[in-house]
Design a protein around this motif. Structure first.
Motif, PDB file in Angstrom:
ATOM      1  N   VAL A  84       0.858  -1.184   0.000  1.00 51.93           N
ATOM      2  CA  VAL A  84       0.000   0.000   0.000  1.00 51.93           C
ATOM      3  C   VAL A  84       0.896   1.237   0.000  1.00 51.93           C
ATOM      4  N   TYR A  85       0.615   2.155  -0.903  1.00 51.26           N
ATOM      5  CA  TYR A  85       1.359   3.409  -0.994  1.00 51.26           C
ATOM      6  C   TYR A  85       0.406   4.584  -0.790  1.00 51.26           C
ATOM      7  N   LEU A  86       0.953   5.675  -0.319  1.00 50.85           N
ATOM      8  CA  LEU A  86       0.238   6.941  -0.267  1.00 50.85           C
ATOM      9  C   LEU A  86       0.940   7.922  -1.193  1.00 50.85           C
ATOM     10  N   GLY A  87       0.154   8.671  -1.943  1.00 47.71           N
ATOM     11  CA  GLY A  87       0.729   9.677  -2.824  1.00 47.71           C
ATOM     12  C   GLY A  87      -0.115  10.933  -2.806  1.00 47.71           C
ATOM     13  N   VAL A  88       0.538  12.065  -2.962  1.00 49.39           N
ATOM     14  CA  VAL A  88      -0.165  13.335  -3.135  1.00 49.39           C
ATOM     15  C   VAL A  88      -0.082  13.690  -4.610  1.00 49.39           C
ATOM     16  N   VAL A  89      -1.236  13.829  -5.263  1.00 49.31           N
ATOM     17  CA  VAL A  89      -1.245  14.175  -6.682  1.00 49.31           C
ATOM     18  C   VAL A  89      -1.645  15.634  -6.859  1.00 49.31           C
ATOM     19  N   ALA A  90      -1.133  16.217  -7.923  1.00 51.75           N
ATOM     20  CA  ALA A  90      -1.392  17.626  -8.222  1.00 51.75           C
ATOM     21  C   ALA A  90      -2.688  17.740  -9.010  1.00 51.75           C
ATOM     22  N   GLY A  91      -3.785  17.901  -8.292  1.00 51.64           N
ATOM     23  CA  GLY A  91      -5.079  18.019  -8.942  1.00 51.64           C
ATOM     24  C   GLY A  91      -6.178  17.442  -8.076  1.00 51.64           C
ATOM     25  N   VAL A  92      -7.415  17.679  -8.487  1.00 53.83           N
ATOM     26  CA  VAL A  92      -8.594  17.155  -7.800  1.00 53.83           C
ATOM     27  C   VAL A  92      -9.204  16.071  -8.678  1.00 53.83           C
ATOM     28  N   LEU A  93      -9.501  14.921  -8.093  1.00 57.51           N
ATOM     29  CA  LEU A  93      -9.996  13.778  -8.849  1.00 57.51           C
ATOM     30  C   LEU A  93     -11.522  13.733  -8.819  1.00 57.51           C
TER      31      LEU A  93
ATOM     32  N   ARG B 212       9.089  20.850  -7.966  1.00 59.58           N
ATOM     33  CA  ARG B 212       8.788  21.941  -7.034  1.00 59.58           C
ATOM     34  C   ARG B 212      10.028  22.209  -6.197  1.00 59.58           C
ATOM     35  N   ASN B 213      10.393  23.462  -6.057  1.00 58.98           N
ATOM     36  CA  ASN B 213      11.584  23.803  -5.286  1.00 58.98           C
ATOM     37  C   ASN B 213      11.482  23.261  -3.863  1.00 58.98           C
ATOM     38  N   GLY B 214      12.488  22.477  -3.477  1.00 56.74           N
ATOM     39  CA  GLY B 214      12.535  21.951  -2.124  1.00 56.74           C
ATOM     40  C   GLY B 214      11.552  20.838  -1.845  1.00 56.74           C
ATOM     41  N   MET B 215      10.856  20.347  -2.870  1.00 64.18           N
ATOM     42  CA  MET B 215       9.831  19.322  -2.680  1.00 64.18           C
ATOM     43  C   MET B 215      10.245  18.033  -3.383  1.00 64.18           C
ATOM     44  N   ARG B 216      10.137  16.929  -2.685  1.00 65.75           N
ATOM     45  CA  ARG B 216      10.412  15.640  -3.316  1.00 65.75           C
ATOM     46  C   ARG B 216       9.169  15.164  -4.069  1.00 65.75           C
ATOM     47  N   THR B 217       9.304  14.089  -4.823  1.00 62.19           N
ATOM     48  CA  THR B 217       8.142  13.408  -5.379  1.00 62.19           C
ATOM     49  C   THR B 217       7.367  12.797  -4.220  1.00 62.19           C
ATOM     50  N   MET B 218       6.099  13.165  -4.072  1.00 58.48           N
ATOM     51  CA  MET B 218       5.348  12.842  -2.859  1.00 58.48           C
ATOM     52  C   MET B 218       4.729  11.445  -2.938  1.00 58.48           C
ATOM     53  N   LEU B 219       5.574  10.445  -2.669  1.00 60.39           N
ATOM     54  CA  LEU B 219       5.146   9.050  -2.664  1.00 60.39           C
ATOM     55  C   LEU B 219       5.737   8.365  -1.441  1.00 60.39           C
ATOM     56  N   HIS B 220       4.894   7.577  -0.751  1.00 56.38           N
ATOM     57  CA  HIS B 220       5.278   6.949   0.512  1.00 56.38           C
ATOM     58  C   HIS B 220       4.794   5.511   0.542  1.00 56.38           C
ATOM     59  N   ALA B 221       5.705   4.573   0.833  1.00 54.38           N
ATOM     60  CA  ALA B 221       5.349   3.156   0.959  1.00 54.38           C
ATOM     61  C   ALA B 221       4.753   2.931   2.345  1.00 54.38           C
ATOM     62  N   ARG B 222       3.447   2.944   2.425  1.00 57.45           N
ATOM     63  CA  ARG B 222       2.728   2.937   3.702  1.00 57.45           C
ATOM     64  C   ARG B 222       2.757   1.578   4.399  1.00 57.45           C
ATOM     65  N   MET B 223       2.527   0.484   3.634  1.00 54.07           N
ATOM     66  CA  MET B 223       2.391  -0.836   4.258  1.00 54.07           C
ATOM     67  C   MET B 223       2.955  -1.920   3.356  1.00 54.07           C
ATOM     68  N   LEU B 224       3.515  -2.958   3.994  1.00 58.50           N
ATOM     69  CA  LEU B 224       4.073  -4.102   3.276  1.00 58.50           C
ATOM     70  C   LEU B 224       3.783  -5.354   4.090  1.00 58.50           C
ATOM     71  N   SER B 225       3.330  -6.420   3.415  1.00 57.76           N
ATOM     72  CA  SER B 225       3.031  -7.665   4.124  1.00 57.76           C
ATOM     73  C   SER B 225       3.300  -8.855   3.214  1.00 57.76           C
ATOM     74  N   ILE B 226       4.031  -9.846   3.753  1.00 63.91           N
ATOM     75  CA  ILE B 226       4.308 -11.090   3.036  1.00 63.91           C
ATOM     76  C   ILE B 226       3.956 -12.253   3.957  1.00 63.91           C
ATOM     77  N   ALA B 227       3.081 -13.133   3.490  1.00 65.49           N
ATOM     78  CA  ALA B 227       2.719 -14.318   4.270  1.00 65.49           C
ATOM     79  C   ALA B 227       3.874 -15.317   4.264  1.00 65.49           C
TER      80      ALA B 227
ATOM     81  N   ALA C 217      -3.298  13.143 -13.219  1.00 64.97           N
ATOM     82  CA  ALA C 217      -2.782  14.036 -12.171  1.00 64.97           C
ATOM     83  C   ALA C 217      -1.491  13.430 -11.645  1.00 64.97           C
ATOM     84  N   ALA C 218      -0.358  14.017 -12.021  1.00 69.14           N
ATOM     85  CA  ALA C 218       0.945  13.484 -11.616  1.00 69.14           C
ATOM     86  C   ALA C 218       1.165  13.660 -10.122  1.00 69.14           C
ATOM     87  N   LEU C 219       2.048  12.849  -9.568  1.00 69.14           N
ATOM     88  CA  LEU C 219       2.434  13.030  -8.178  1.00 69.14           C
ATOM     89  C   LEU C 219       3.035  14.419  -7.989  1.00 69.14           C
TER      90      LEU C 219
END
Length: 222
Positions: A87-96, A178-193, A166-168
């Motif tokens: 599961v990832y979280l991302g901030v996209v530039a725009g309204v969906l 964006r000045n001083g801003m990274r690509t806004m993507l975060h690996a929220r959760m990981l699970s392997i049985a 709508a790109a990240l």
């Protein structure tokens, strides 16, 4: 230098909370990478743990490391078999307009001397599938949960730009830097049985730079 947070630990695996800006592999131009911090992650073991998969330099969050060769082989096979929940979280530039959906766009790699390499949607590319849902909107930006079934290079970045339209936020390749801003993507959760053992699983908290944009996780997000 701050210690790298450990989200999960046992005899086979670590899941670390990778900081944004830390490359997993040494950049061609040189500079620091995760390998330089490997001694911190031995935690009493003789071997340094080895990354099982990849996260982009800008991407923060859950990164699985194997603590021995057998575990590395088994975990790598799980990724190949799509037996890993991510599961990832991302901030996209725009309204969906829609609240949720599925993006199915095959991806292929192209390169040029002028622009370097990038991934593009291509009919004959590798099949790529991402489920998504909208979590929050703030000031023309949208917080999105992504659940990729495949693990193609830059999959979420391209699916956001070409699938959602709508790109990240901050993505210099598929959107706008964006000045001083990274690509806004975060690996929220990981699970392997694992057979006969509890799963290797961890959840990473919402990063401070996501919160600085005004976002918080709704109660519906574990």
């Amino acid at each position: 230098m701050n210690a790298i947070p450990i989200l999960f630990e046992d005899g086979e695996a670590l899941i670390i909370d990778k900081p944004a800006g830390l490359p997993i592999e040494r950049p061609r131009a040189g500079g620091a990478c995760l390998e330089d911090r490997a001694h911190e992650l031995r935690l009493g073991f003789q071997r340094s743990p080895v990354p099982v998969h990849r996260l982009d330099t800008d991407t923060s969050g859950c990164l699985l490391l194997a603590r021995n060769p057998k575990a590395l082989k088994r975990f790598s096979a799980a990724f190949e078999a799509r037996a890993v929940e991510k599961v990832y979280l991302g901030v996209v530039a725009g309204v969906l307009a829609d609240a949720e959906g599925t993006i199915e766009l095959a991806l292929s790699k192209i390169s040029s001397a002028e622009h370097g390499w990038r991934m593009i949607p291509a009919r004959k590319g590798k099949p790529s599938l991402t489920h998504w849902r909208k979590l929050d909107e703030r000031g023309g930006l949208t917080l999105v949960e992504f659940r990729p079934e495949t693990g193609r290079t830059h999959q979420i970045r391209v699916h956001a730009a070409s699938g959602l339209g709508a790109a990240l936020f901050g993505d210099p390749v598929y959107g706008a830097a964006r000045n001083g801003m990274r690509t806004m993507l975060h690996a929220r959760m990981l699970s392997i049985a694992r057979e006969g053992k509890p799963p290797v699983a961890a959840t990473s908290p919402l990063p401070a730079d996501f919160a600085a944009l005004g976002f918080a996780l709704p109660d519906s997000v574990a």
